[in-house]
Design an enzyme around this catalytic site. Structure first.
Site, short mmCIF file in Angstrom:
data_model
loop_
_atom_site.label_atom_id
_atom_site.label_comp_id
_atom_site.label_asym_id
_atom_site.label_seq_id
_atom_site.Cartn_x
_atom_site.Cartn_y
_atom_site.Cartn_z
N ASP A 191 12.92 -45.43 30.17
CA ASP A 191 11.96 -45.64 29.72
C ASP A 191 10.82 -45.55 29.31
O ASP A 191 9.74 -46.42 28.94
CB ASP A 191 11.58 -47.17 31.02
CG ASP A 191 10.55 -45.64 32.37
OD1 ASP A 191 10.49 -44.85 32.19
OD2 ASP A 191 10.64 -46.47 33.15
N GLU A 192 10.56 -44.56 28.46
CA GLU A 192 9.38 -44.16 28.63
C GLU A 192 9.60 -43.01 26.85
O GLU A 192 10.60 -41.61 27.05
CB GLU A 192 8.66 -42.90 29.46
CG GLU A 192 7.24 -43.04 29.59
CD GLU A 192 6.73 -42.22 30.12
OE1 GLU A 192 6.10 -41.29 30.48
OE2 GLU A 192 7.64 -42.52 31.85
N ASP A 217 6.43 -47.29 26.69
CA ASP A 217 7.03 -47.07 28.57
C ASP A 217 7.07 -49.12 28.67
O ASP A 217 6.22 -49.60 28.09
CB ASP A 217 5.34 -47.51 29.03
CG ASP A 217 5.60 -46.76 30.71
OD1 ASP A 217 7.06 -46.83 31.06
OD2 ASP A 217 4.35 -46.56 31.66
#
Lengths: 440, 378
Positions: free
Chosen positions: A119-120, A25
């Protein structure tokens, strides 16, 4: 399904430790990318989000979070908390580009990468130990590479299941408080023996599927943490929450999470919403916004390599009452003009326009168009025919898409609700036949 | 009706005619039927649906004339199950008896009816060079659309008269094949007919089996005539009548690129074999197939198939390449179809870029072209 689960188990067994799921993350991704592009922002509170009167915060740097700013907070409130912060509108294209680089980096570790958001991502590293070492070593190496190659920070959680990995990455993050930012561990490994204890100290709300309402209901029965949940019998949970939610939560709370890392994650729906700076009262203006939004969603579908069967229009009025209307087509489409046509027809169904605060268009019932983003091209679309010329724009698929949409709209609004643009649309004037169609 | 004949000849007649007895047109409710019609020693077996009629004539030893309708599939299965030797077929009002050796079948006749008929074609018959025509069909029929739900006119092969002969064209909108048969005049100048590919595939098969059967490799004459609605192909003992399709057929000539900046030539069998190998990694879904990426460069081309679930296969094929290095993705089956259509030992692939039509052709012959649109990969 059980075969797949069994083979995944076999792989894990072969790897020895069983801690094969990583969750990575990025730390306040949008804000961090902005700092990367403008180093002058480093160390300052940075807020990315809508800058209009009704904008909300999409991402805030830890410095901004220390001042109490958090995601989804109205930008106006954030400005009140920290007027000296840099407020940026953000650029989705830039974030997508950095995200693509991140994904490339991740796929050098394992092909089993499941992006969850820009973003993960989850990674299954069960096949990577021979080359890259243990899961812990891989997690540290990944963090180092993200820092070196992208200039960004991230946290990595390592565990036996997706749930544990995700909670672990969260626990490894820096914490922003009024007294400043406390750095996080960066990598957190939750071994199987420590798993129950780790899960147990999370609030029940940390589990996927537990929202405010469920948490409230659980709290009334004295259940607030995952540990509380874990000692409740499955039967009681089913009585409390219904069969599927009850069983699901019981499994998660006891550490059972069958979800695999799916390399190509199925996109279930795509959509876009636009909040107006001031309420829109003009029907033509509203239709233009709806058409533009629908066109944008269609273009995102095409970029994602999917087509949609269902188009949903959402309208929120000035008094915050919200209505949705949707239309399901016989075959999936991904054309901007057809999306716009459907959305506009749905808008007309809502009747006279009163003050509108927000419009949204969502595409669902998505099917992959051409296998993982690839698409077989057609001879006739490449031939440079003029698509508007009579008969010359002849392509099989294009025609069937148009027919699909026309048929669906006619089926709902009457035979004269839609026809070829040349037949009904007069620039600047609402076609009379549309109104007749609506009454029909 | 009563006749006696040999098992092999009867089986051939029944199975050929039954290829037209699809059961279509009866609403799918009745069992596909064949009509047996006996006059003297002449037996005619007819299979038909609303679009296609196949009549097979054979000589038998007839006892009494008559006409009877039999369930197609069952009769074929029964006769196939017999050992080679004599078969006797007898019919009365409501059943057909088929015997061979000590086996005896009594088959109930479906409710009285008739096989459908197409109107007789009007034009004067023209004899086609059967082997040449069948070879052209082999190369072209593959590009026609297989099912007619999208665009019925693409399920046909366009036969069009050219200055030098006859041209056969088919396209399913993803690829397009055409073959020029020079010196063949089957149609009046500049006229054209659109013939269902299904019927032509039968013609190709019939000519092929008859060429194989006659040891001197000389197929029987093929006579073609057509009217406004139907066309007839007459192979002597087999006559096939097909309904013609209505156009418009796409204006395909505008699609043919004027020139190609790059072209690659390789041994046909090397390229085909490599493609068949890498194709093992392809995963077809309802909506799509995995593409094969072909990277053209000096001295050869690299074929790669890559899927998230199965993995990766690649193979380099040596060949001569002129042009800028580039990679183009294709549906592997479509590409292989084109390569396998070529007769000569070396095949040339002409390319423009990754989104314009490529051409597959023989390196040394000019009468066949197979146009293929790439797959766009993101």
């Amino acid at each position: 399904m059980s075969d797949l689960a069994a083979s995944a188990d076999a792989r894990r067994g072969a790897a020895g430790c069983g801690l094969d799921i990583l969750h990575l993350d990025m730390d306040c991704f949008f804000a961090a990318v902005e700092v990367l592009l403008d180093p002058g922002l480093a160390g300052r509170p940075v807020v990315v989000g809508g800058t209009g009167p009704r904008g909300v915060v999409a991402s805030a740097s830890y410095e901004a979070r220390a001042r109490g700013i958090c995601s989804a907070m109205p930008t106006a409130v954030a400005k009140g908390l920290c007027p000296q912060a840099a407020f940026l509108p953000g650029s989705f294209a830039r974030y997508a580009e950095v995200s693509r680089c991140l994904r490339e980096l991740l796929t050098t570790v394992t092909p089993l990468v499941e992006p969850v958001a820009l973003d993960e991502a989850y990674l299954d590293v069960s096949g990577s130990h021979g080359l890259l070492g243990s899961s812990v070593e891989i997690a540290h190496a990944l963090r180092g590479r993200v820092r070196d190659e992208l200039g960004l920070e991230c946290a990595v959680g390592v565990g036996r299941t997706k749930l544990v990995a995700k909670l672990a990455s969260k626990a490894a993050k820096p914490v922003a408080g009024p007294s400043g930012v406390v750095p996080g561990a960066g990598v957190l490994v939750v071994h199987e023996a420590a798993e129950q204890e780790f899960l147990g100290r999370h609030p029940a709300r940390a589990l996927p599927g537990v929202g405010a309402r469920t948490a409230e209901r659980l709290a009334r029965f004295g259940i607030s943490s995952v540990a509380d949940l874990a000692v409740v019998s499955r039967e009681s949970l089913v009585r409390l929450l219904g069969a599927s939610a009850g069983r699901h939560l019981h499994e998660l709370a006891s550490g059972q999470d069958q979800r695999r890392v799916e390399p190509v994650r199925e996109v279930r729906s795509l959509g876009h919403e636009e909040t107006f700076a001031t309420d829109v009262r003009d029907a033509d203006e509203l239709e233009r916004h709806v058409r533009a939004t629908a066109g944008g969603v269609a273009s995102r579908c095409r970029n994602a390599g999917v087509m949609a069967r269902t188009v949903t229009l959402k309208v929120r009025y000035a008094d915050f009452s919200t209505v949705t209307r949707s239309l399901t087509l016989r075959a999936p489409v991904a054309s901007s003009s057809l999306f716009a046509e459907v959305a506009a027809a749905l808008l007309r169904e809502l009747g006279p326009v009163r003050g509108v605060r927000l419009v949204g268009v969502h595409a669902s019932g998505l099917v992959v168009d051409g296998g993982g983003g690839s698409r077989q091209l057609q001879l006739f679309e490449a031939s440079g025919f003029d698509p508007s010329g009579p008969g010359s724009g002849w392509t099989v698929e294009r025609r069937s898409e148009v027919e699909t949409v026309t048929e669906a709209i006619r089926g709902r609004y009457g035979a004269r609700a839609i026809g070829p643009a040349a037949a009904v649309l007069v620039p600047g004037a609402a076609p009379a036949s549309v109104d007749e169609g609506r009454r029909a | 009706m009563r006749f006696r004949t040999e098992r092999d000849g009867l089986l051939e007649a029944l199975s050929t005619a039954s290829r037209a007895a699809s059961g279509r047109g009866s609403g799918g409710t009745s069992t596909p039927s064949l009509q047996l019609s006996l006059h003297g020693n002449h037996l005619v077996v007819t299979g038909a649906d609303p679009d296609l009629v196949i009549e097979v004539r054979s000589s038998v030893s007839g006892d009494s004339d008559g006409v009877v309708l039999v369930p197609a599939r069952l009769l074929v299965d029964i006769v196939r199950s017999f050992e080679p030797g004599a078969v006797v077929v007898t019919s009365d009002d409501d059943e057909v008896r088929v015997t061979s050796g000590r086996a005896e079948f009594t088959v109930r006749i479906p409710s009285v009816g008739e096989v459908s008929r197409l109107s007789a074609a009007e034009s004067e018959g023209i004899t086609l060079p059967a082997a040449l025509f069948a070879d052209g069909l082999r190369q072209v029929v593959r590009a026609a659309l297989a099912d007619d739900t999208r665009a019925p006119q693409l399920t046909g092969v366009l036969m069009v008269a050219t200055d030098t002969g006859l041209r056969l064209v088919a396209t399913d909108s993803y690829r397009l094949a055409f073959r020029d048969l020079s010196g063949v005049s089957a149609l009046s100048p500049s006229s054209e007919v659109l013939v269902p590919a299904r019927a032509l595939a039968e013609i190709q098969r019939l000519v092929g089996t008859r060429t194989d059967a006659s040891k001197d490799a000389e197929p029987p004459p093929l006579v073609f005539h057509h009217g406004e609605l139907d066309a007839v192909f007459d192979l002597g003992e087999v006559q096939l009548t097909t309904r013609l399709l209505r156009g418009p057929f796409p204006d395909y000539e505008r699609l043919l690129p004027a020139s190609y900046p790059s072209s690659f030539t390789a041994a046909r069998e090397d390229l085909a074999a490599a493609l068949r190998r890498v194709r093992l990694m392809v995963r077809d879904t309802k909506d799509a197939t995995t593409p094969v990426r072909v990277s053209f460069g000096e001295g050869g081309a690299e074929l790669t198939v890559l899927t998230a679930e199965t993995g990766r296969a690649s193979e380099r094929v040596d060949g001569a390449f002129a042009g800028e290095d580039l990679t183009v993705a294709f549906n592997p089956t479509y590409l292989l179809d084109g390569i396998e259509a070529i007769r000569s030992d070396s095949v040339t692939i002409d390319v423009i870029d990754s989104s314009k039509p490529a051409t597959v052709r023989a390196a040394d012959e000019d009468d066949y072209r197979y146009l293929l649109m790439p797959v766009r990969v993101s």
